[in-house]
Design an enzyme around this catalytic site. Sequence first.
Site, mmCIF file in Angstrom:
data_model
loop_
_atom_site.group_PDB
_atom_site.id
_atom_site.type_symbol
_atom_site.label_atom_id
_atom_site.label_comp_id
_atom_site.label_asym_id
_atom_site.label_seq_id
_atom_site.Cartn_x
_atom_site.Cartn_y
_atom_site.Cartn_z
ATOM 1 N N GLU A 122 1.038 -1.198 -0.189
ATOM 2 C CA GLU A 122 0.506 -0.115 0.321
ATOM 3 C C GLU A 122 0.892 1.104 0.034
ATOM 4 O O GLU A 122 2.212 1.834 0.744
ATOM 5 C CB GLU A 122 -1.022 0.604 1.449
ATOM 6 N N CYS A 155 3.184 8.442 1.079
ATOM 7 C CA CYS A 155 3.491 7.509 2.240
ATOM 8 C C CYS A 155 3.348 5.983 2.233
ATOM 9 O O CYS A 155 3.582 5.699 1.288
ATOM 10 C CB CYS A 155 1.876 7.357 3.316
ATOM 11 N N CYS A 162 3.543 -6.364 9.850
ATOM 12 C CA CYS A 162 4.624 -5.969 10.488
ATOM 13 C C CYS A 162 4.639 -7.127 11.756
ATOM 14 O O CYS A 162 4.073 -7.764 12.191
ATOM 15 C CB CYS A 162 4.549 -4.540 11.053
ATOM 16 N N CYS A 166 2.719 -3.737 17.756
ATOM 17 C CA CYS A 166 2.217 -2.818 18.584
ATOM 18 C C CYS A 166 0.719 -3.134 19.036
ATOM 19 O O CYS A 166 -0.062 -4.042 17.969
ATOM 20 C CB CYS A 166 2.315 -1.738 17.997
ATOM 21 N N CYS A 169 -2.367 -1.378 15.621
ATOM 22 C CA CYS A 169 -2.090 -0.667 14.955
ATOM 23 C C CYS A 169 -2.864 -2.398 13.874
ATOM 24 O O CYS A 169 -2.313 -3.217 14.438
ATOM 25 C CB CYS A 169 -0.923 -0.623 14.793
ATOM 26 N N CYS A 389 -4.664 1.037 7.065
ATOM 27 C CA CYS A 389 -3.575 -0.456 5.961
ATOM 28 C C CYS A 389 -3.794 -1.634 7.299
ATOM 29 O O CYS A 389 -4.474 -2.609 8.231
ATOM 30 C CB CYS A 389 -1.743 -0.093 7.526
HETATM 31 N N1 SAH Z 1 6.576 1.239 12.206
HETATM 32 C C1 SAH Z 1 6.567 2.172 11.736
HETATM 33 C C2 SAH Z 1 6.263 2.980 10.909
HETATM 34 C C3 SAH Z 1 4.847 2.557 10.450
HETATM 35 S S1 SAH Z 1 3.688 3.362 11.629
HETATM 36 C C4 SAH Z 1 6.004 2.816 13.603
HETATM 37 O O1 SAH Z 1 6.247 2.639 13.997
HETATM 38 O O2 SAH Z 1 6.867 3.962 13.630
HETATM 39 C C5 SAH Z 1 3.325 5.023 11.614
HETATM 40 C C6 SAH Z 1 2.730 5.577 12.805
HETATM 41 O O3 SAH Z 1 1.540 5.050 12.696
HETATM 42 C C7 SAH Z 1 3.430 5.058 13.994
HETATM 43 O O4 SAH Z 1 3.735 6.413 14.448
HETATM 44 C C8 SAH Z 1 1.829 4.546 14.849
HETATM 45 O O5 SAH Z 1 2.122 4.622 16.350
HETATM 46 C C9 SAH Z 1 1.046 5.154 13.895
HETATM 47 N N2 SAH Z 1 -0.425 3.829 14.445
HETATM 48 C C10 SAH Z 1 -0.542 2.395 14.004
HETATM 49 N N3 SAH Z 1 -1.879 2.557 14.306
HETATM 50 C C11 SAH Z 1 -1.840 3.736 14.314
HETATM 51 C C12 SAH Z 1 -4.114 3.876 14.828
HETATM 52 N N4 SAH Z 1 -4.683 2.881 14.947
HETATM 53 N N5 SAH Z 1 -4.317 4.748 14.640
HETATM 54 C C13 SAH Z 1 -3.547 6.064 14.582
HETATM 55 N N6 SAH Z 1 -2.062 5.515 14.104
HETATM 56 C C14 SAH Z 1 -1.716 4.360 14.278
HETATM 57 FE FE1 SF4 Z 2 4.451 -2.543 13.307
HETATM 58 FE FE2 SF4 Z 2 2.834 -0.822 13.423
HETATM 59 FE FE3 SF4 Z 2 3.864 -0.965 15.757
HETATM 60 FE FE4 SF4 Z 2 4.529 -0.046 12.958
HETATM 61 S S1 SF4 Z 2 2.922 0.746 14.572
HETATM 62 S S2 SF4 Z 2 5.679 -1.023 14.200
HETATM 63 S S3 SF4 Z 2 3.374 -0.716 11.512
HETATM 64 S S4 SF4 Z 2 3.485 -2.545 14.483
#
Ligand code: SAH
Ligand code: SF4
Length: 399
Positions: A122, A155, A162, A166, A169, A389
Amino acid sequence: MLYAEPSVAPKYTQLVPSRITDSVLSHPLFGLSAEELTARLVEAGEAAWRGQQLADAIYRQRIQSVGEITTFSKELRERLQARGWEVGRPRIAQDFRSVDGTERYLVEGRLPDGQAGPDTVETVWMPEGDEGEAGDGSEEESAENGKNWSRATICVSSQIGCAVNCQFCLTAKLGLQRNLSAGEIAGQVVTVLDRQKVEIGRDRVNLVFMGMGEPFLNYDNFMGAVRLLVDEVGLSPQRMTVSTSGIVPGILRFAEEPAEIRPKLAISLNAPNNEVRSEIMPINRKWPIEAVADAVRAVKLRPRERVTFEYVLLAGVTDRPEHAREVARVVRRSGLPAKVNLIAWNPGPGIPYTMPAPEAVDSFRRSLAGEGVAVYLRRPRGRDIYAACGQLKRTVEGG
Ligand code: SAH
Ligand code: SF4
């Protein structure tokens, strides 16, 4: 990762029907540097000086077929094609357009020779920009470039899925499917630049490596892509930001990169203290906030450069008034020139959190600002294309 307000029903426009081919190219050139292209030409008995021409054709003129490289003679083009040489740039397999101008693409990746494929990643195009600075309330500029945007942000994804897990996410739900190659990462960018007719050096385009995946767990391919984008495509690393969940060995390697090639850095802080952070980002047990801040301090920032702390607001978990005060303390203690990007969390299926109330978001922002912290609120983009995503991928795969 990017996301949208799931409370809004998906109402996307599908611009192009899915055309996923299964051809695996024998000699994809896309992803090779000018130097590597030169070596390949020399190996094939061709003139070395053709290497730079080939790189310019692929990365600057964005030519997708060896047969269309007009700086090459017809004979040379035919010789290379007869050997099976093809550009093999990733293609947009499907796209979705939001009413706010945001476009989301499924970009068809190319797997290495001998493996089944391709599959899709994506990539998102956000005209007018939304990578932090855009949330600063600045006036929208009128486009002087003859296009309906004056600046934009792309982006980019670094992995499919991943492994970091987290808890808030959606991408995490996919697990790590695979790393993207340098060509696949840079290919997302070149494909979108081509689609949007971006003129390098004239149009203002920023890149954020904030799509699917953890760039610092695919370090070599991620930095390989950055090198291609800087050296061959002609983009500035100062207009690129990479976001990491805090992979300390990756940050330390990043600190060694020369300024000519190093993007700006964003850290997903997301919590006011280690206790909460470990709960929502299990990676914090391995590399807690202080360890991440120590690693970031090894990065030699450029004059006026700041590190971004991203902070996802989860109702009741990270959005309380006392949390804002703790975040201000974390930022101050880091000793880093920093700014905080607040992101209101967006829900997804099976994720047990709640969106923050707009008032909580606002008072969090004001509280940080009151503590003297530079703080921006990231505007949600592409709401109506249900742009989370992982979710889009699932809809395409019929899940
Ligand atoms: N893996 C890297 C980059 C991709 S995630 C990282 O974690 O930094 C990019 C951003 O999206 C991160 O700051 C993450 O905390 C945020 N993010 C992930 N899931 C989210 C959600 N459901 N709502 C808002 N932000 C989110
Ligand atoms: Fe991976 Fe999502 Fe955590 Fe970024 S926020 S490191 S994409 S699990």
